[in-house]
Design a protein around this motif. Sequence first.
Motif, mmCIF file in Angstrom:
data_model
loop_
_atom_site.group_PDB
_atom_site.id
_atom_site.type_symbol
_atom_site.label_atom_id
_atom_site.label_comp_id
_atom_site.label_asym_id
_atom_site.label_seq_id
_atom_site.Cartn_x
_atom_site.Cartn_y
_atom_site.Cartn_z
ATOM 1 N N ARG A 398 -35.943 -11.378 44.626
ATOM 2 C CA ARG A 398 -35.348 -12.693 44.918
ATOM 3 C C ARG A 398 -35.489 -13.151 46.357
ATOM 4 N N ASN A 399 -35.815 -12.271 47.291
ATOM 5 C CA ASN A 399 -35.948 -12.722 48.688
ATOM 6 C C ASN A 399 -37.355 -13.209 49.016
ATOM 7 N N HIS A 400 -38.248 -13.178 48.046
ATOM 8 C CA HIS A 400 -39.638 -13.553 48.346
ATOM 9 C C HIS A 400 -39.835 -15.060 48.230
ATOM 10 N N PRO A 401 -40.240 -15.703 49.321
ATOM 11 C CA PRO A 401 -40.476 -17.143 49.236
ATOM 12 C C PRO A 401 -41.601 -17.484 48.266
ATOM 13 N N SER A 402 -42.511 -16.532 48.044
ATOM 14 C CA SER A 402 -43.635 -16.781 47.133
ATOM 15 C C SER A 402 -43.166 -16.956 45.695
ATOM 16 N N VAL A 403 -42.046 -16.339 45.344
ATOM 17 C CA VAL A 403 -41.572 -16.434 43.949
ATOM 18 C C VAL A 403 -40.901 -17.786 43.763
ATOM 19 N N ILE A 404 -41.471 -18.607 42.880
ATOM 20 C CA ILE A 404 -40.930 -19.956 42.709
ATOM 21 C C ILE A 404 -40.248 -20.148 41.361
ATOM 22 N N MET A 405 -40.493 -19.223 40.440
ATOM 23 C CA MET A 405 -39.879 -19.389 39.117
ATOM 24 C C MET A 405 -39.838 -18.025 38.431
ATOM 25 N N TRP A 406 -38.806 -17.829 37.596
ATOM 26 C CA TRP A 406 -38.694 -16.608 36.778
ATOM 27 C C TRP A 406 -39.147 -16.947 35.361
ATOM 28 N N SER A 407 -40.041 -16.130 34.826
ATOM 29 C CA SER A 407 -40.440 -16.316 33.428
ATOM 30 C C SER A 407 -39.877 -15.149 32.625
ATOM 31 N N LEU A 408 -39.133 -15.481 31.592
ATOM 32 C CA LEU A 408 -38.407 -14.435 30.850
ATOM 33 C C LEU A 408 -39.219 -13.820 29.721
ATOM 34 N N GLY A 409 -40.386 -14.368 29.432
ATOM 35 C CA GLY A 409 -41.180 -13.747 28.376
ATOM 36 C C GLY A 409 -42.354 -14.622 27.989
ATOM 37 N N ASN A 410 -43.091 -14.152 26.986
ATOM 38 C CA ASN A 410 -44.345 -14.801 26.611
ATOM 39 C C ASN A 410 -44.465 -14.981 25.105
ATOM 40 N N GLU A 411 -44.657 -16.206 24.698
ATOM 41 C CA GLU A 411 -44.930 -16.558 23.304
ATOM 42 C C GLU A 411 -43.844 -16.016 22.389
ATOM 43 N N LEU A 412 -42.665 -16.542 22.556
ATOM 44 C CA LEU A 412 -41.512 -15.979 21.863
ATOM 45 C C LEU A 412 -40.795 -16.923 20.930
ATOM 46 N N GLN A 413 -41.153 -18.186 20.960
ATOM 47 C CA GLN A 413 -40.302 -19.130 20.237
ATOM 48 C C GLN A 413 -40.286 -18.870 18.740
ATOM 49 N N MET A 414 -41.274 -18.097 18.256
ATOM 50 C CA MET A 414 -41.268 -17.832 16.809
ATOM 51 C C MET A 414 -40.969 -16.373 16.537
ATOM 52 N N ARG A 415 -40.537 -15.644 17.552
ATOM 53 C CA ARG A 415 -40.444 -14.189 17.428
ATOM 54 C C ARG A 415 -39.030 -13.653 17.637
ATOM 55 N N GLU A 416 -38.039 -14.493 17.484
ATOM 56 C CA GLU A 416 -36.710 -14.029 17.850
ATOM 57 C C GLU A 416 -36.238 -12.850 17.020
ATOM 58 N N ASP A 417 -36.656 -12.820 15.773
ATOM 59 C CA ASP A 417 -36.232 -11.726 14.898
ATOM 60 C C ASP A 417 -36.676 -10.373 15.449
ATOM 61 N N TYR A 418 -37.758 -10.370 16.229
ATOM 62 C CA TYR A 418 -38.250 -9.112 16.791
ATOM 63 C C TYR A 418 -37.276 -8.525 17.808
ATOM 64 N N ALA A 419 -36.474 -9.384 18.389
ATOM 65 C CA ALA A 419 -35.730 -8.979 19.578
ATOM 66 C C ALA A 419 -34.432 -8.277 19.268
ATOM 67 N N GLY A 420 -34.051 -8.267 18.014
ATOM 68 C CA GLY A 420 -32.777 -7.655 17.677
ATOM 69 C C GLY A 420 -31.603 -8.557 18.019
ATOM 70 N N PHE A 421 -31.872 -9.832 18.297
ATOM 71 C CA PHE A 421 -30.806 -10.804 18.499
ATOM 72 C C PHE A 421 -30.686 -11.601 17.199
ATOM 73 N N PRO A 422 -29.556 -11.541 16.542
ATOM 74 C CA PRO A 422 -29.476 -12.160 15.225
ATOM 75 C C PRO A 422 -29.167 -13.650 15.269
ATOM 76 N N THR A 423 -29.537 -14.337 16.344
ATOM 77 C CA THR A 423 -29.144 -15.740 16.476
ATOM 78 C C THR A 423 -30.034 -16.678 15.668
ATOM 79 N N GLY A 424 -31.265 -16.293 15.430
ATOM 80 C CA GLY A 424 -32.130 -17.035 14.518
ATOM 81 C C GLY A 424 -32.306 -18.501 14.856
ATOM 82 N N ASP A 425 -32.420 -18.852 16.125
ATOM 83 C CA ASP A 425 -32.616 -20.272 16.444
ATOM 84 C C ASP A 425 -33.815 -20.456 17.377
ATOM 85 N N TRP A 426 -34.911 -19.881 16.992
ATOM 86 C CA TRP A 426 -36.187 -20.055 17.704
ATOM 87 C C TRP A 426 -36.095 -19.665 19.170
#
Length: 800
Positions: A398-426
Motif C-alpha cells: 500500500r505504500n507504493h505510489p506505482s500501485v494505482i488499483m487493487w484487482s481482486l481476481g480474474n474472470e469471475l463473474q460466472m464462477r462464484e460457485d467455485y469460491a465456496g461463497f453461497p451467495t449465488g449473485d454473479w
Amino acid sequence: MPALAQTQTQAATAAGRLNYLFNFGWKFYLGDVPDASAAAFDDSAWRALDLPHDFQIEQPWDKSAGEARGFKAMGVGWYRKHFKADAAWQGRKVLLDFEGLMLFGEVWLNGQKVVDIDYGYLGAEADVSKILNYGGDNVVAVRASTGKTWQQRWYTGGGLFRDVYLVVKETVAIARNGVFIRTPQVSEQRAEVAVQVELDGISNQSLDVTLLTVIYGPDGARLAETRTRAPQGIRLATVEAALPAIGIKAPKLWSCETPHLYTADISLLKDGKLVDRVSEQFGIRTVEFSRESGFKLNGRKVFLQGIANHHDLGALGAAVYERAIERLFLQLKAFGFNHVRTSHNPYSKSFMRLADKHGILVVDELTDKWSEREYWPGQKPFSQLWYRMIPEWIKRDRNHPSVIMWSLGNELQMREDYAGFPTGDWGVTTYKLLDTLVKRYDATRKTTVAMFPSRANGGVRGTPEFNTKLIPPELSLVTEVASFNYQFPAYQAYLQYAPHLIIYQSEAATSTLTGAYFGMDKDKMVGLAYWGAVEYWGESNGWPKKGWNFSYFSHALEPFPQAYLVKSAFSDMPLVRIGVVDGVGEQLEWNDVQVGKVSVSSHWNRASGSQLNLFTYTNADEVELLVNGVTVGTQQNPRNDPARRNIIYWKSVAYGNGGQVVAVARTQGREVARHELQTTGKAAALSIEVEASDWQAGGMDLKYLKIRAVDGQGHPVPTAAGDVTVEVSGDASLLALDNGDHSTNELFTGKRTTLHNGFALAILRSGMAPGVVNVKVSAPGLASAVKVLRTDRSPPLALA
Ligand code: GAL
C-alpha cells in the motif's frame, strides 16, 4: 559452524533491529523426504545453493507433463539451512521472513513446525524466538510443493523463489509491514503526509514509548519530523498508532516521467532509547478515476499502456532478481509502455519497489479464480484463506505510489460457485466482502475484478444472445472500475446500458495489434494491458512451444517487429520499422479469444530470387520503400482505419540477390524517420554486447551479455546457428544461458547452448567479493570473443 555474518549472509543493522538477508548457504534436495524436517536429519549429501531458486526451471522439458504448467513435472523440493544463533539475540524477537514459496509449503526450525505458507505468492513470518538454540547450532527446513497440475493455468516455478530474511527485533517493535503512509492532501504548494504505525509488544503495559518520524526529500534532505507518544496500556497485541500529519511544502510529485520518491524514517524510542527503526519510501501523487476522463495522475489524463503477464523472468524461471525486473521495465519504457497488470497474483516486493523507481503504473492483482477446486493455488480453500491473504497483500504493497488499483481476481463473474461463497449473485456479494477487507487496510485506492466473457447472466460466447444482447455483466456494475478482458468493440454498447462505467481493458489480445488501442475511447477510458506481451512459460498451445508466444517481446526481452508497431502508437517519437513476413502465422481460438501472430522478422538475409511480403510500421504520414536504391512505391498510413492504422503492407517485393531495403517515413513531405536492413555475409566471429548497468558484488546482482554471430564486417548474422560455449572466471557464476527460443528443448543450465537467429544471452550472477570477471564465448568455426568485466563493492543493504 560459522556465525551468520560469515556465512555469506548480508546484514543491515539499525539500532534495535537486525535484518539478515538469509539467501545464502542453503542445501537442496529435489523430491519428498519423510524426515527432512527433523533437526538431526543428515543433509550432507544434498546440493548446496543460494536463493532465489526455482527447482522447476532446471528440470527437463517433459511433454507428458502437459502444456498448462510449462511442460515441467510437478513435485516437491526440500531446503535446509544451518546457522548459528547469536547468544546476544536471547530475550529479543527473532523472525524468519519468507517473501513467498512456490506453490506452497511448510517451515520447521530445529524440527518444530513454525509456519504454513498456504498461498505462496504472498509471504509469511515465523516467530522462532522460543525455539532457537542461542549461541548454538540451528537448522531451518522448508518443504515446497508445486501442488497438482490443475492448480494453476500457467508456469509457476517451485521452491524458495524470493528472498528470505532473518530479523531480530526488540519485544516492543514496529510490526511487519506495519507502516502505512498516505498523502490525504496534495497540491503543488503543499502536501500532507499521514503516517500510521503498527506496534507489537506494548499490550497491557504502561511504557514510555515514543515514535519519531523524519521525512526526507527525493534529494535526501531532511524536511520534517514529528514526535508522538505511543498509546498506553492497550489490551491488543498490536496497536495502530496514527501520527500527527506532516506538511511538505512544494512537493515534488511522483509521476511516470518524474518518479520522485520521499522517505519516511520511523524510530521507536523506549525510555528515550532507540529500540527499532524502519524506513519506507513513498510518493506524493494523486490518482483519480472517472467516467469523464478514465484515469488521471496528478490531475493530468494518463492512458494506461500496459502489459498483463505472469511473474516468470524468462530463463530464470520464477526466481526473482531485481536486475531482471529492472531490465523488463527499461525495455517496456523504451517502447512507450507505462503500465503492468500483475496477472494473476502479487509479484515480488522488489517488483513494486522498481515500479516506483521507474514510474510504472501497477494494477496489483490478488489471484486468478476465487475457487476451492481447479485453478486455485492455495494449500487450503480460498474461503479459508482470503481474510488472511488480503491484509498481507494490502499491507505489503500500500505504500507504493506505482500501485494505482487493487484487482481482486480474474474472470469471475460466472464462477462464484467455485469460491465456496453461497451467495449465488454473479460475484457481486463476494466482491463486496473482499472489497470491505481491502478498504480496512487501504481506502485510498479503487478495487476491480477482471471480467470475461463479459455479458450479464453469465453470458457465454457461442450462445445466440452473446453477440446481440450487449449487456455488461452484473459484477461490472458494482466494481469501482469495470475491467474487461478483450471485447473492446462492445464497450460503447455497455455504456449505453450503464453510462457510469469506468472502463479498463484488463487484457487486450496481441493479435488485434494496435486495433485494441485505437478502438478504445482513449479520452474517457482508463487504458489497456496487452495479454502476454512478453512470452511466458506455460499455457502453451502445443509442444514444442513451452509457453505463450503470441507476444511482442521474446522471453529474453528481444523485441519482435510488432513491438515497434505498438511503440509507434504509444509514443509521439516518429518511427518506421520494416518487418518481413516469414510465414502466414496462425490464428486460433484460445480461451474463446482469437489469438495468433503473423511471424515477422527484421532482416534481409533471404533466399535469392524470392518475392517477399513486408510490413512497415510507422506513425508518420507515409512511407516510401526502396530496394537497392530503386523505389518500390510510396504508401499512406491508413490512419482512419483503427484496425490498420500505422500498418502498411507491401506485397511481393523482389529480393533479388539481397543488398539493402530502406523505408523512408515522411510527415508533411519531410523525412522524419528511416529504417534500413542490409544483407550480411557469412558468420565469421562471435561478439559480446554487455548490457549497460552497474554490477554489484554481494551475490545478488546480475549482468546480461548478448552474444551474436557476426560477419567479417562485424554485422550481426541473423540466420546463424550452431553451438556456443560460455566460460566465466572470477567471482561470478553463469546463472543461465538462453537463446530466446520459446520452443527450445534445451535447459538454461550449463555452459553450452545453440544460437537462435544468431543470438544467445548469458546471465551472470555476481559473487560476494568485488573484482574482475572474465568471460569467453566460443563456437566451432568462429573467432571467439572475450570480455573483462568488473563487479563493484555492494552498497549497504537497505533495511527491509
Ligand atoms: C484470458 C485469461 C488469461 C489467459 C488468456 C489467454 O481469458 O484471463 O489468464 O488465459 O485468456 O488468452
